[in-house]
Design a protein around this motif. Structure first.
Motif, PDB file in Angstrom:
ATOM      1  N   PRO A   1       0.790  -1.226   0.000  1.00 58.49           N
ATOM      2  CA  PRO A   1       0.000   0.000   0.000  1.00 58.49           C
ATOM      3  C   PRO A   1       0.821   1.274   0.000  1.00 58.49           C
ATOM      4  CG  PRO A   1       0.123  -0.887   2.216  1.00 58.49           C
ATOM      5  CD  PRO A   1       0.813  -1.885   1.313  1.00 58.49           C
ATOM      6  N   GLY A   2       2.159   1.127   0.016  1.00 54.53           N
ATOM      7  CA  GLY A   2       3.023   2.274   0.177  1.00 54.53           C
ATOM      8  C   GLY A   2       3.357   2.470   1.646  1.00 54.53           C
ATOM      9  N   HIS A   3       4.302   3.366   1.904  1.00 48.68           N
ATOM     10  CA  HIS A   3       4.601   3.762   3.286  1.00 48.68           C
ATOM     11  C   HIS A   3       3.583   4.845   3.642  1.00 48.68           C
ATOM     12  CE1 HIS A   3       7.752   5.423   6.360  1.00 48.68           C
ATOM     13  NE2 HIS A   3       6.663   4.948   6.937  1.00 48.68           N
ATOM     14  N   VAL A   4       2.531   4.422   4.332  1.00 46.22           N
ATOM     15  CA  VAL A   4       1.334   5.249   4.477  1.00 46.22           C
ATOM     16  C   VAL A   4       1.315   5.951   5.827  1.00 46.22           C
ATOM     17  CG1 VAL A   4      -1.186   5.273   4.350  1.00 46.22           C
ATOM     18  CG2 VAL A   4       0.122   3.645   2.977  1.00 46.22           C
ATOM     19  N   ARG A   5       0.834   7.175   5.817  1.00 51.15           N
ATOM     20  CA  ARG A   5       0.754   8.021   7.006  1.00 51.15           C
ATOM     21  C   ARG A   5      -0.397   7.558   7.906  1.00 51.15           C
ATOM     22  NH1 ARG A   5       0.535  13.693   4.763  1.00 51.15           N
ATOM     23  NH2 ARG A   5       2.263  12.795   3.545  1.00 51.15           N
ATOM     24  N   THR A   6      -0.143   6.512   8.685  1.00 50.12           N
ATOM     25  CA  THR A   6      -1.118   5.947   9.612  1.00 50.12           C
ATOM     26  C   THR A   6      -0.431   5.753  10.960  1.00 50.12           C
ATOM     27  OG1 THR A   6      -0.516   3.682   9.030  1.00 50.12           O
ATOM     28  CG2 THR A   6      -2.281   4.711   7.740  1.00 50.12           C
ATOM     29  N   ASP A   7      -1.159   5.180  11.925  1.00 48.96           N
ATOM     30  CA  ASP A   7      -0.538   4.874  13.209  1.00 48.96           C
ATOM     31  C   ASP A   7       0.648   3.942  13.024  1.00 48.96           C
ATOM     32  OD1 ASP A   7      -2.426   6.413  14.492  1.00 48.96           O
ATOM     33  OD2 ASP A   7      -3.678   4.726  15.118  1.00 48.96           O
ATOM     34  N   MET A   8       0.522   2.975  12.110  1.00 50.92           N
ATOM     35  CA  MET A   8       1.617   2.038  11.867  1.00 50.92           C
ATOM     36  C   MET A   8       2.733   2.685  11.067  1.00 50.92           C
ATOM     37  SD  MET A   8       1.602  -1.713   9.957  1.00 50.92           S
ATOM     38  CE  MET A   8       0.420  -2.431  11.092  1.00 50.92           C
ATOM     39  N   GLY A   9       2.386   3.450  10.047  1.00 49.72           N
ATOM     40  CA  GLY A   9       3.389   4.027   9.161  1.00 49.72           C
ATOM     41  C   GLY A   9       4.080   5.253   9.711  1.00 49.72           C
ATOM     42  N   GLY A  10       3.449   5.928  10.667  1.00 41.47           N
ATOM     43  CA  GLY A  10       4.042   7.111  11.275  1.00 41.47           C
ATOM     44  C   GLY A  10       3.600   8.404  10.614  1.00 41.47           C
ATOM     45  N   PRO A  11       3.726   9.528  11.324  1.00 38.24           N
ATOM     46  CA  PRO A  11       3.210  10.816  10.843  1.00 38.24           C
ATOM     47  C   PRO A  11       3.995  11.438   9.705  1.00 38.24           C
ATOM     48  CG  PRO A  11       4.397  11.115  12.906  1.00 38.24           C
ATOM     49  CD  PRO A  11       4.323   9.635  12.676  1.00 38.24           C
ATOM     50  N   THR A  12       5.205  10.948   9.440  1.00 38.53           N
ATOM     51  CA  THR A  12       6.024  11.543   8.368  1.00 38.53           C
ATOM     52  C   THR A  12       6.063  10.667   7.115  1.00 38.53           C
ATOM     53  OG1 THR A  12       8.065  10.531   9.226  1.00 38.53           O
ATOM     54  CG2 THR A  12       7.474  12.720  10.064  1.00 38.53           C
ATOM     55  N   ALA A  13       5.276   9.615   7.082  1.00 42.82           N
ATOM     56  CA  ALA A  13       5.264   8.733   5.909  1.00 42.82           C
ATOM     57  C   ALA A  13       4.864   9.525   4.663  1.00 42.82           C
ATOM     58  CB  ALA A  13       4.301   7.575   6.137  1.00 42.82           C
ATOM     59  N   PRO A  14       5.422   9.190   3.507  1.00 39.56           N
ATOM     60  CA  PRO A  14       5.219  10.011   2.303  1.00 39.56           C
ATOM     61  C   PRO A  14       3.881   9.835   1.602  1.00 39.56           C
ATOM     62  CG  PRO A  14       6.643   8.161   1.803  1.00 39.56           C
ATOM     63  CD  PRO A  14       6.424   8.131   3.288  1.00 39.56           C
ATOM     64  N   VAL A  15       3.148   8.754   1.888  1.00 42.95           N
ATOM     65  CA  VAL A  15       1.906   8.472   1.162  1.00 42.95           C
ATOM     66  C   VAL A  15       0.720   8.632   2.111  1.00 42.95           C
ATOM     67  CG1 VAL A  15       0.628   6.774  -0.190  1.00 42.95           C
ATOM     68  CG2 VAL A  15       3.131   6.825  -0.303  1.00 42.95           C
ATOM     69  N   THR A  16      -0.291   9.369   1.678  1.00 43.93           N
ATOM     70  CA  THR A  16      -1.483   9.506   2.506  1.00 43.93           C
ATOM     71  C   THR A  16      -2.402   8.305   2.298  1.00 43.93           C
ATOM     72  OG1 THR A  16      -2.808  10.660   0.837  1.00 43.93           O
ATOM     73  CG2 THR A  16      -1.383  12.016   2.265  1.00 43.93           C
ATOM     74  N   ALA A  17      -3.254   8.056   3.281  1.00 39.80           N
ATOM     75  CA  ALA A  17      -4.207   6.949   3.157  1.00 39.80           C
ATOM     76  C   ALA A  17      -5.131   7.128   1.951  1.00 39.80           C
ATOM     77  CB  ALA A  17      -5.007   6.798   4.451  1.00 39.80           C
ATOM     78  N   PRO A  18      -5.667   8.324   1.698  1.00 43.25           N
ATOM     79  CA  PRO A  18      -6.506   8.488   0.502  1.00 43.25           C
ATOM     80  C   PRO A  18      -5.770   8.167  -0.792  1.00 43.25           C
ATOM     81  CG  PRO A  18      -6.928  10.281   2.011  1.00 43.25           C
ATOM     82  CD  PRO A  18      -5.745   9.526   2.566  1.00 43.25           C
ATOM     83  N   GLU A  19      -4.495   8.549  -0.902  1.00 41.23           N
ATOM     84  CA  GLU A  19      -3.717   8.253  -2.106  1.00 41.23           C
ATOM     85  C   GLU A  19      -3.513   6.742  -2.263  1.00 41.23           C
ATOM     86  OE1 GLU A  19      -0.834  12.236  -2.261  1.00 41.23           O
ATOM     87  OE2 GLU A  19      -0.218  10.464  -1.147  1.00 41.23           O
TER      88      GLU A  19
END
Length: 226
Positions: free
Chosen positions: A178-196
């Motif tokens: 799914p990409g390195h996604v900005r979630t609780d698991m991926g962290g706040p600085t991850a480059p991909v947003t969940a909507p993307e």
């Protein structure tokens, strides 16, 4: 109206999957361990049904299969997963954490897929999608994070086997990074947003053909090496 079932739908990628599918008019079967505490999920508009499901618990999976008996599921999105111990190496691995991570990331999605195979086979689209990770790719392995990596590598193999077993039934089973996604698991600085991430995976799902059975995809539609 097509139907999607999503595991781990109370947060992160799963929650965004529920939002986007519901917004497009799908019937959404959203599952999580504790629906009573899933406030964000409860706030999604549209045709959304919330079901209790603990993918680690075989009796919970069986109960869901009984509840949904005879109902078709066009897309089964096995999304629930855990990180285990972040950054673990073989030298310092916690075997209890490793076992629990394998139970959730490997046994859970396979158990759900097999329990609901008749529902998927009875649908129009007949898709099983699994949230994996390119960290499970042996071809792209850079070392470290052995707990998470191995759980996702094992999932890749299990889905490949499942794809072959269900191919004659017309099911198309695929794995996604799914990409390195900005979630609780991926962290706040991850480059991909969940909507993307979700929009990309949904686009791939919408374009799948039977020849794509047993394949591994990046969220943006690029194929990944096993």
């Amino acid at each position: 109206m097509p139907t999607v079932l999503i595991t781990g739908a109370n947060r992160g990628i799963g929650l965004e999957l529920a939002r986007q599918y519901a917004a497009d008019g799908w019937r959404v079967l959203a599952t999580c361990r504790d629906p009573d505490r899933a406030a964000d999920l409860a706030g999604i508009g549209g045709n959304v049904e919330t079901h209790r499901l603990d993918v680690d618990d075989a009796s919970s999976v069986d109960a869901l299969a009984v509840d949904l008996k005879g109902q078709s599921i066009d897309v089964l999105f096995n999304n629930a997963g855990v990180i285990g111990k972040r950054g673990a190496s073989i030298a310092d691995v916690d075997y209890d954490v490793w076992a629990r991570t394998m139970a959730t990331n490997l046994f859970g999605p396979v158990r759900v897929a097999w329990a609901l195979r008749d529902n998927v086979q009875a649908s129009t689209l007949k898709v099983m999608a699994f949230t994996g990770s390119k960290m499970g790719s042996i071809g792209q392995n850079t070392g470290g994070n052995v707990i998470y990596r191995s759980s996702k590598t094992a999932l890749n193999m299990a889905v490949s086997c499942l794809a072959q077993e269900l191919e004659s039934k017309g099911v198309t089973a695929v794995v996604f990074h799914p990409g390195h996604v900005r979630t609780d698991m991926g962290g706040p600085t991850a480059p991909v947003t969940a909507p993307e991430s979700v929009a990309g995976m949904r686009k791939v799902v919408a374009g799948l053909v039977p020849g794509d059975n047993g394949t591994f995809w990046n969220y943006d539609g690029a194929p990944l090496p096993w």
